[in-house]
Design an enzyme around this catalytic site. Structure first.
Site, PDB file in Angstrom:
ATOM      1  N   SER A  13      23.972 -11.936 -11.312  1.00 36.44           N
ATOM      2  CA  SER A  13      23.104 -12.995 -11.280  1.00 36.44           C
ATOM      3  C   SER A  13      22.441 -13.317 -12.533  1.00 36.44           C
ATOM      4  O   SER A  13      23.118 -12.131 -14.200  1.00 36.44           O
ATOM      5  CB  SER A  13      22.013 -12.636 -10.761  1.00 36.44           C
ATOM      6  OG  SER A  13      21.104 -13.213 -10.706  1.00 36.44           O
ATOM      7  N   TYR A  16      14.161  -7.117  -8.021  1.00 34.73           N
ATOM      8  CA  TYR A  16      16.105  -7.766  -7.713  1.00 34.73           C
ATOM      9  C   TYR A  16      16.464  -7.780  -9.389  1.00 34.73           C
ATOM     10  O   TYR A  16      17.698  -7.822  -9.494  1.00 34.73           O
ATOM     11  CB  TYR A  16      15.821  -9.294  -7.293  1.00 34.73           C
ATOM     12  CG  TYR A  16      16.905 -10.067  -6.923  1.00 34.73           C
ATOM     13  CD1 TYR A  16      17.715  -9.813  -6.225  1.00 34.73           C
ATOM     14  CD2 TYR A  16      17.836 -11.419  -7.709  1.00 34.73           C
ATOM     15  CE1 TYR A  16      19.220 -10.379  -5.803  1.00 34.73           C
ATOM     16  CE2 TYR A  16      18.762 -11.744  -7.743  1.00 34.73           C
ATOM     17  CZ  TYR A  16      19.686 -11.128  -7.093  1.00 34.73           C
ATOM     18  OH  TYR A  16      21.275 -11.937  -6.871  1.00 34.73           O
TER      19      TYR A  16
HETATM   20  N1  LIG Z   1      22.704 -17.503  -3.960  1.00 38.40           N
HETATM   21  C1  LIG Z   1      22.835 -17.467  -4.930  1.00 38.40           C
HETATM   22  O1  LIG Z   1      21.719 -18.259  -5.724  1.00 38.40           O
HETATM   23  C2  LIG Z   1      22.474 -16.519  -6.070  1.00 38.40           C
HETATM   24  C3  LIG Z   1      22.548 -15.805  -7.422  1.00 38.40           C
HETATM   25  C4  LIG Z   1      23.249 -15.360  -8.375  1.00 38.40           C
HETATM   26  C5  LIG Z   1      23.720 -13.949  -7.694  1.00 38.40           C
HETATM   27  N2  LIG Z   1      24.174 -13.650  -6.272  1.00 38.40           N
HETATM   28  C6  LIG Z   1      24.600 -12.602  -6.058  1.00 38.40           C
HETATM   29  O2  LIG Z   1      26.108 -13.424  -5.231  1.00 38.40           O
HETATM   30  C7  LIG Z   1      25.990 -11.930  -4.277  1.00 38.40           C
HETATM   31  C8  LIG Z   1      26.689 -13.126  -2.588  1.00 38.40           C
HETATM   32  O3  LIG Z   1      25.637 -13.480  -2.250  1.00 38.40           O
HETATM   33  P1  LIG Z   1      24.969 -14.625  -1.652  1.00 38.40           P
HETATM   34  O4  LIG Z   1      24.147 -15.731  -2.562  1.00 38.40           O
HETATM   35  O5  LIG Z   1      26.748 -15.550  -1.322  1.00 38.40           O
HETATM   36  O6  LIG Z   1      24.151 -14.521  -0.337  1.00 38.40           O
HETATM   37  P2  LIG Z   1      24.957 -14.585   1.137  1.00 38.40           P
HETATM   38  O7  LIG Z   1      24.746 -15.687   1.732  1.00 38.40           O
HETATM   39  O8  LIG Z   1      23.410 -13.715   1.685  1.00 38.40           O
HETATM   40  O9  LIG Z   1      25.818 -13.357   1.046  1.00 38.40           O
HETATM   41  C9  LIG Z   1      25.440 -11.987   1.194  1.00 38.40           C
HETATM   42  C10 LIG Z   1      26.158 -11.371   1.776  1.00 38.40           C
HETATM   43  O10 LIG Z   1      26.340  -9.702   1.456  1.00 38.40           O
HETATM   44  C11 LIG Z   1      26.140  -9.160   2.356  1.00 38.40           C
HETATM   45  N3  LIG Z   1      25.794  -8.261   2.873  1.00 38.40           N
HETATM   46  C12 LIG Z   1      24.611  -7.738   3.005  1.00 38.40           C
HETATM   47  N4  LIG Z   1      24.019  -6.549   3.337  1.00 38.40           N
HETATM   48  C13 LIG Z   1      25.483  -5.860   3.772  1.00 38.40           C
HETATM   49  C14 LIG Z   1      25.332  -4.531   3.979  1.00 38.40           C
HETATM   50  N5  LIG Z   1      24.231  -3.837   3.850  1.00 38.40           N
HETATM   51  N6  LIG Z   1      26.739  -4.296   4.079  1.00 38.40           N
HETATM   52  C15 LIG Z   1      27.937  -5.147   3.251  1.00 38.40           C
HETATM   53  N7  LIG Z   1      27.872  -6.606   3.490  1.00 38.40           N
HETATM   54  C16 LIG Z   1      26.157  -6.703   2.949  1.00 38.40           C
HETATM   55  C17 LIG Z   1      26.238 -10.050   3.994  1.00 38.40           C
HETATM   56  O11 LIG Z   1      26.697 -10.410   5.218  1.00 38.40           O
HETATM   57  P3  LIG Z   1      26.151  -9.758   6.263  1.00 38.40           P
HETATM   58  O12 LIG Z   1      25.163 -10.139   6.551  1.00 38.40           O
HETATM   59  O13 LIG Z   1      26.615 -10.220   7.498  1.00 38.40           O
HETATM   60  O14 LIG Z   1      26.459  -7.651   6.212  1.00 38.40           O
HETATM   61  C18 LIG Z   1      26.216 -11.382   3.072  1.00 38.40           C
HETATM   62  O15 LIG Z   1      27.790 -11.648   3.333  1.00 38.40           O
HETATM   63  C19 LIG Z   1      24.844 -11.175  -4.003  1.00 38.40           C
HETATM   64  O16 LIG Z   1      24.983  -9.752  -4.663  1.00 38.40           O
HETATM   65  C20 LIG Z   1      23.943 -12.124  -4.722  1.00 38.40           C
HETATM   66  O17 LIG Z   1      22.561 -11.269  -5.259  1.00 38.40           O
HETATM   67  C21 LIG Z   1      23.513 -15.304  -6.065  1.00 38.40           C
END
Ligand SMILES: NC(=O)c1ccc[n+]([C@@H]2O[C@H](COP(=O)([O-])OP(=O)(O)OC[C@H]3O[C@@H](n4cnc5c(N)ncnc54)[C@H](OP(=O)(O)O)[C@@H]3O)[C@@H](O)[C@H]2O)c1
Length: 244
Positions: A141, A154
């Site tokens: 991130s 975080y």
């Molecule tokens: N969106 C942003 O602005 C942003 C910015 C910087 C970094 N990121 C990073 O990008 C990555 C993806 O996040 P996203 O933004 O796409 O958010 P998201 O839509 O909330 O996706 C998160 C994913 O993680 C899965 N997850 C959560 N807990 C889990 C567990 N215990 N076991 C397996 N899967 C799990 C969720 O699936 P289930 O709930 O179905 O298990 C979901 O598929 C994360 O690492 C996040 O920190 C995102």
């Protein structure tokens, strides 16, 4: 399928960046093996990828459980014989000020964002070593580079993802590639896990300039597409309108 087609495992593929990466990598001709807890979402996504001419399979996965991650990697290996790329993407972000003492949420971030990535390494590294190569793409991130109020834990987890990735890269030079992809604010369900009312409200303004998840999928696909001798170590992708 092209001669560069790979077997790509993606954790957290049920929404946001993981789901977008699955569609993009499948469109590039790779076979994608999807993991998350919401299997209804994974089933729907695998069906959509198949209807678009791609190859996908899925398995329920909780990255906080090392045995489950091992079973996930074993299932993909059994299905397609190898693991070329492990995308450690699953993450949670329940932001809050430290003084709110949301200890359970701190622990959940550490369990998913740090232990989850380590479990992915523990499960996939031996397979990659046996087959003579592989590639980790770990999703960090912009919070892996700077700290802002409400995001201390975080950010700590994402600093850790960068540190672990760099250590893995140094120790594995020669046969294992390691890429860190660090998104800025991106459209996804990530902010839904914020229980602190103030942090939730602040996020609405911060997230108003989000890039689509496909922008991060493009960065992941770029790292995956490089020739075997080229290791793209870090990519940061922010909305052009974002100062942070
Ligand atoms: N969106 C942003 O602005 C942003 C910015 C910087 C970094 N990121 C990073 O990008 C990555 C993806 O996040 P996203 O933004 O796409 O958010 P998201 O839509 O909330 O996706 C998160 C994913 O993680 C899965 N997850 C959560 N807990 C889990 C567990 N215990 N076991 C397996 N899967 C799990 C969720 O699936 P289930 O709930 O179905 O298990 C979901 O598929 C994360 O690492 C996040 O920190 C995102």
């Amino acid at each position: 399928m092209t001669h560069t087609a790979k077997v790509v495992l993606i954790t957290g593929a049920s929404s946001g960046i993981g789901a977008a990466a699955a569609r993009r990598l499948a469109a590039d001709g790779h076979r994608v093996f999807l993991g998350a807890r919401r299997t209804d979402r994974l089933e729907e996504l695998a069906g959509r990828i198949a209807s678009e001419g791609g190859t996908a399979d899925f398995r329920r996965l909780d990255v906080t459980d090392a045995d489950d991650v091992r079973a996930f990697v074993a299932a993909a290996t059994e299905r397609w014989g190898r693991v070329d790329v492990m995308v450690n993407n699953a993450g949670v972000m329940p932001l809050s000020p430290l003084a709110a003492l949301k200890v359970d949420e701190w622990e959940r971030m550490i369990d998913v964002n740090v232990r989850g990535v380590l479990h992915g390494v523990a499960a996939a590294l031996p397979v990659m070593r046996r087959q003579g190569g592989g590639h980790f793409v770990n999703i960090a991130s912009v919070g892996a580079y700077e700290v802002v109020p409400t995001a201390a834990v975080y950010c700590a987890t994402k600093f850790a993802v960068r540190a672990l990735s760099e250590g893995l890269r140094q120790e594995s030079a020669g046969d294992i590639r390691v890429s860190v992809v660090s998104p800025g604010v991106t459209e996804s369900e990530l902010a839904d896990s914020i229980s602190d009312p103030r942090a939730r409200e602040d996020m609405k303004t911060y997230r108003s300039v989000a890039v689509p998840a496909s922008a991060i999928a493009d960065a992941i696909a770029f790292a995956v597409s490089r020739p075997a001798g080229v290791d793209v170590n870090e990519i940061v992708v922010r909305p052009a309108a974002s100062a942070q």
